[in-house]
Design an enzyme around this catalytic site. Structure first.
Site, PDB file in Angstrom:
ATOM      1  N   GLU A  19       0.854  -1.192   0.000  1.00  0.00           N
ATOM      2  CA  GLU A  19       0.000   0.000   0.000  1.00  0.00           C
ATOM      3  C   GLU A  19       0.887   1.238   0.000  1.00  0.00           C
ATOM      4  OE1 GLU A  19      -3.579   0.811   2.784  1.00  0.00           O
ATOM      5  OE2 GLU A  19      -2.004   2.164   3.508  1.00  0.00           O
ATOM      6  N   TYR A  51      -6.767   6.858  -0.272  1.00  0.00           N
ATOM      7  CA  TYR A  51      -7.611   8.006  -0.629  1.00  0.00           C
ATOM      8  C   TYR A  51      -7.985   8.741   0.652  1.00  0.00           C
ATOM      9  CZ  TYR A  51     -11.254  10.509  -3.208  1.00  0.00           C
ATOM     10  OH  TYR A  51     -12.013  11.480  -3.819  1.00  0.00           O
ATOM     11  N   ALA A  53     -10.274  10.419   3.063  1.00  0.00           N
ATOM     12  CA  ALA A  53     -11.733  10.237   3.095  1.00  0.00           C
ATOM     13  C   ALA A  53     -12.503  11.528   2.839  1.00  0.00           C
ATOM     14  CB  ALA A  53     -12.154   9.636   4.428  1.00  0.00           C
ATOM     15  N   HIS A  79      -7.833   3.145  -4.122  1.00  0.00           N
ATOM     16  CA  HIS A  79      -8.796   3.235  -3.015  1.00  0.00           C
ATOM     17  C   HIS A  79      -9.782   4.361  -3.351  1.00  0.00           C
ATOM     18  CE1 HIS A  79      -6.034   1.571   0.439  1.00  0.00           C
ATOM     19  NE2 HIS A  79      -5.656   1.081  -0.723  1.00  0.00           N
ATOM     20  N   GLY A 110     -14.463   5.030   4.453  1.00  0.00           N
ATOM     21  CA  GLY A 110     -13.600   6.161   4.807  1.00  0.00           C
ATOM     22  C   GLY A 110     -13.537   6.367   6.299  1.00  0.00           C
ATOM     23  N   ASP A 111     -12.493   7.012   6.736  1.00  0.00           N
ATOM     24  CA  ASP A 111     -12.228   7.305   8.145  1.00  0.00           C
ATOM     25  C   ASP A 111     -11.897   8.780   8.296  1.00  0.00           C
ATOM     26  OD1 ASP A 111     -12.556   5.248   9.876  1.00  0.00           O
ATOM     27  OD2 ASP A 111     -10.536   4.452   9.669  1.00  0.00           O
ATOM     28  N   ALA A 127     -19.715   1.106   2.398  1.00  0.00           N
ATOM     29  CA  ALA A 127     -18.849   0.649   1.314  1.00  0.00           C
ATOM     30  C   ALA A 127     -19.610  -0.223   0.316  1.00  0.00           C
ATOM     31  CB  ALA A 127     -17.659  -0.112   1.897  1.00  0.00           C
ATOM     32  N   HIS A 151     -15.266  -4.238  13.153  1.00  0.00           N
ATOM     33  CA  HIS A 151     -15.141  -2.783  12.963  1.00  0.00           C
ATOM     34  C   HIS A 151     -15.591  -2.065  14.240  1.00  0.00           C
ATOM     35  CE1 HIS A 151     -16.086   1.248  11.455  1.00  0.00           C
ATOM     36  NE2 HIS A 151     -15.083   1.004  10.628  1.00  0.00           N
ATOM     37  N   LYS A 167     -21.122  -7.721   1.842  1.00  0.00           N
ATOM     38  CA  LYS A 167     -20.266  -6.872   0.995  1.00  0.00           C
ATOM     39  C   LYS A 167     -19.408  -7.752   0.083  1.00  0.00           C
ATOM     40  CE  LYS A 167     -17.011  -4.485   3.310  1.00  0.00           C
ATOM     41  NZ  LYS A 167     -16.305  -3.441   4.094  1.00  0.00           N
TER      42      LYS A 167
HETATM   43  P1  FAD Z   1     -18.229  -0.320   5.737  1.00  0.00           P
HETATM   44  O1  FAD Z   1     -18.158  -1.596   5.032  1.00  0.00           O
HETATM   45  O2  FAD Z   1     -19.260   0.662   5.287  1.00  0.00           O
HETATM   46  O3  FAD Z   1     -18.429  -0.644   7.288  1.00  0.00           O
HETATM   47  C1  FAD Z   1     -18.428   0.408   8.252  1.00  0.00           C
HETATM   48  C2  FAD Z   1     -19.324  -0.011   9.423  1.00  0.00           C
HETATM   49  O4  FAD Z   1     -20.687  -0.098   9.001  1.00  0.00           O
HETATM   50  C3  FAD Z   1     -18.998  -1.375  10.000  1.00  0.00           C
HETATM   51  O5  FAD Z   1     -19.245  -1.320  11.381  1.00  0.00           O
HETATM   52  C4  FAD Z   1     -19.970  -2.315   9.301  1.00  0.00           C
HETATM   53  O6  FAD Z   1     -20.239  -3.478  10.075  1.00  0.00           O
HETATM   54  C5  FAD Z   1     -21.183  -1.438   9.159  1.00  0.00           C
HETATM   55  N1  FAD Z   1     -21.952  -1.728   7.942  1.00  0.00           N
HETATM   56  C6  FAD Z   1     -21.463  -2.070   6.716  1.00  0.00           C
HETATM   57  N2  FAD Z   1     -22.467  -2.204   5.836  1.00  0.00           N
HETATM   58  C7  FAD Z   1     -23.609  -1.929   6.500  1.00  0.00           C
HETATM   59  C8  FAD Z   1     -24.991  -1.866   6.142  1.00  0.00           C
HETATM   60  N3  FAD Z   1     -25.381  -2.132   4.888  1.00  0.00           N
HETATM   61  N4  FAD Z   1     -25.904  -1.528   7.098  1.00  0.00           N
HETATM   62  C9  FAD Z   1     -25.514  -1.263   8.362  1.00  0.00           C
HETATM   63  N5  FAD Z   1     -24.229  -1.301   8.769  1.00  0.00           N
HETATM   64  C10 FAD Z   1     -23.284  -1.625   7.860  1.00  0.00           C
HETATM   65  N6  FAD Z   1      -9.845   4.898   4.956  1.00  0.00           N
HETATM   66  C11 FAD Z   1      -9.675   6.011   4.195  1.00  0.00           C
HETATM   67  O7  FAD Z   1     -10.213   7.068   4.528  1.00  0.00           O
HETATM   68  N7  FAD Z   1      -8.913   5.980   3.048  1.00  0.00           N
HETATM   69  C12 FAD Z   1      -8.297   4.839   2.636  1.00  0.00           C
HETATM   70  O8  FAD Z   1      -7.614   4.841   1.614  1.00  0.00           O
HETATM   71  C13 FAD Z   1      -8.461   3.656   3.408  1.00  0.00           C
HETATM   72  N8  FAD Z   1      -7.907   2.472   3.039  1.00  0.00           N
HETATM   73  C14 FAD Z   1      -8.163   1.335   3.756  1.00  0.00           C
HETATM   74  C15 FAD Z   1      -7.645   0.107   3.315  1.00  0.00           C
HETATM   75  C16 FAD Z   1      -7.900  -1.066   4.031  1.00  0.00           C
HETATM   76  C17 FAD Z   1      -7.342  -2.371   3.527  1.00  0.00           C
HETATM   77  C18 FAD Z   1      -8.676  -1.017   5.223  1.00  0.00           C
HETATM   78  C19 FAD Z   1      -8.939  -2.268   6.008  1.00  0.00           C
HETATM   79  C20 FAD Z   1      -9.186   0.182   5.674  1.00  0.00           C
HETATM   80  C21 FAD Z   1      -8.946   1.369   4.938  1.00  0.00           C
HETATM   81  N9  FAD Z   1      -9.476   2.589   5.339  1.00  0.00           N
HETATM   82  C22 FAD Z   1      -9.278   3.733   4.589  1.00  0.00           C
HETATM   83  C23 FAD Z   1     -10.232   2.684   6.574  1.00  0.00           C
HETATM   84  C24 FAD Z   1     -11.749   2.484   6.363  1.00  0.00           C
HETATM   85  O9  FAD Z   1     -12.262   3.543   5.593  1.00  0.00           O
HETATM   86  C25 FAD Z   1     -12.379   2.444   7.748  1.00  0.00           C
HETATM   87  O10 FAD Z   1     -12.033   1.266   8.409  1.00  0.00           O
HETATM   88  C26 FAD Z   1     -13.852   2.746   7.820  1.00  0.00           C
HETATM   89  O11 FAD Z   1     -14.168   3.096   9.170  1.00  0.00           O
HETATM   90  C27 FAD Z   1     -14.725   1.575   7.428  1.00  0.00           C
HETATM   91  O12 FAD Z   1     -14.605   1.315   6.118  1.00  0.00           O
HETATM   92  P2  FAD Z   1     -15.333   0.056   5.425  1.00  0.00           P
HETATM   93  O13 FAD Z   1     -15.076   0.206   4.003  1.00  0.00           O
HETATM   94  O14 FAD Z   1     -15.010  -1.202   6.119  1.00  0.00           O
HETATM   95  O15 FAD Z   1     -16.859   0.469   5.751  1.00  0.00           O
END
Ligand code: FAD
Length: 287
Positions: A19, A51, A53, A79, A110-111, A127, A151, A167
């Site tokens: 990464e 990326y 967020a 990303h 995103g975070d 996501a 998470h 997902k």
């Molecule tokens: P989601 O899949 O949306 O999940 C977030 C939360 O919502 C979880 O608690 C999940 O259980 C819950 N959830 C998911 N789907 C649903 C639904 N349909 N209904 C209700 N609840 C749901 N962050 C950045 O800003 N930029 C980056 O480039 C970046 N790269 C990353 C790369 C990797 C490999 C990883 C593991 C993380 C990265 N992150 C990045 C961090 C990531 O954005 C955070 O961990 C964020 O808080 C959650 O992202 P996610 O895509 O898992 O979200």
């Protein structure tokens, strides 16, 4: 063929991927310029490019992804986060990647930034919504994030696993958050298997090379730092080099255990730092 999930499926040996961050200052640009040719020599299967967020790296991520594709032998994975963007903006970003021949997207929510602040809402809350949008825009290989320890926003681990399974049903593969206990990864795979998902999940490996950075990133991601990891780093002493060497050793030991028990490869969070990544790759005999 440049779709990462297909490359992983066909690979006869574990993959090694990395990464990178788009640089945010002239100094970090110089660091990346120095690191990139060294990392390229490791022949990574792909590099993912982060990326911001809030959309802060929108152009810089795009430019680095395209530059890697054009000027190096490494396959890029872009990303992209739903946070802070309207659906129409996400579509434009995805269309631009599709039209430029980019085939791999890591779809994320995103975070908030590492140095504090809040996560602005986008139009697509999760996501999985971005996975659906990317599918509609092009024939991408779509990866998603997996969280071996669950998470932090999830009410419990089981709920998070069910969300991840939904997902991953739509996506092609996952890359995990970093973690330090191999068992967390094996449990994640077992849970996904129970939920009927067998897509590749690459473990994300971060060498804990600075106690301060480690604590900050673990706080944000929810990753637990086992006492024995903290102790090993403190025992390494005051010298930054000795702490780095201990961190590399920890990363190699964890990766060896994961690969021994069937992980399809290793995805290293390089922090744009070549030497640590080279040592991990060579230590595993993958470079
Ligand atoms: P989601 O899949 O949306 O999940 C977030 C939360 O919502 C979880 O608690 C999940 O259980 C819950 N959830 C998911 N789907 C649903 C639904 N349909 N209904 C209700 N609840 C749901 N962050 C950045 O800003 N930029 C980056 O480039 C970046 N790269 C990353 C790369 C990797 C490999 C990883 C593991 C993380 C990265 N992150 C990045 C961090 C990531 O954005 C955070 O961990 C964020 O808080 C959650 O992202 P996610 O895509 O898992 O979200």
């Amino acid at each position: 063929m440049a779709k990462i999930a297909e490359i992983i499926a066909k690979s006869k040996k574990p993959t090694f991927s990395i990464e990178l961050w788009p640089p945010r200052s002239p100094a970090s640009e110089a660091k990346l310029e120095q690191a990139l040719p060294i990392l390229e020599k490791l022949h990574p299967t792909f590099t993912s490019i982060t990326y911001g967020a809030g959309g802060s790296t929108r152009e810089r991520t795009h430019d680095l992804v395209l530059r890697i594709k054009r000027e190096t032998s490494i396959e890029p994975m872009a990303h992209l986060t739903t946070a802070a963007h309207k659906k129409s903006e996400l579509m434009l970003i995805l269309e631009r990647y599709r039209d430029a021949g980019i085939e791999n997207i890591l779809a994320l929510r995103g975070d908030p930034p590492l140095n504090g602040g809040y996560l602005p809402n986008g139009e697509l809350p999760h996501a999985i919504d971005l996975v659906n949008l990317a599918r509609a825009v092009g024939e991408f290989c779509i990866a998603v994030a997996a969280h071996p320890e669950g998470h932090p926003d999830s009410p419990d681990l089981e709920t998070d696993r069910r969300m991840l399974a939904r997902k991953l049903e739509l996506a092609d593969m996952a890359v995990t958050q970093f973690f330090f206990v191999a068992e967390y990864y094996f449990r994640l795979l077992d849970d996904l298997d129970r939920l009927g998902i067998s897509k590749p999940v690459l473990p994300g490996i971060m060498a804990p090379v600075s106690v301060k950075t480690l604590e900050r990133m673990a706080q944000l991601s929810g990753a637990r730092i086992p006492d024995k990891i903290r102790e090993r780093l403190y025992r390494a002493g005051e010298s930054a080099e000795a702490i780095r060497a201990a961190g590399v050793e920890i990363a190699i030991e964890l990766s060896e255990e994961l690969l021994k028990h069937g992980a399809p490869g290793i995805h290293v969070y390089t922090m744009n730092e070549a030497s640590t990544t080279v040592e991990i790759c060579r230590g595993l005999g993958l470079g």
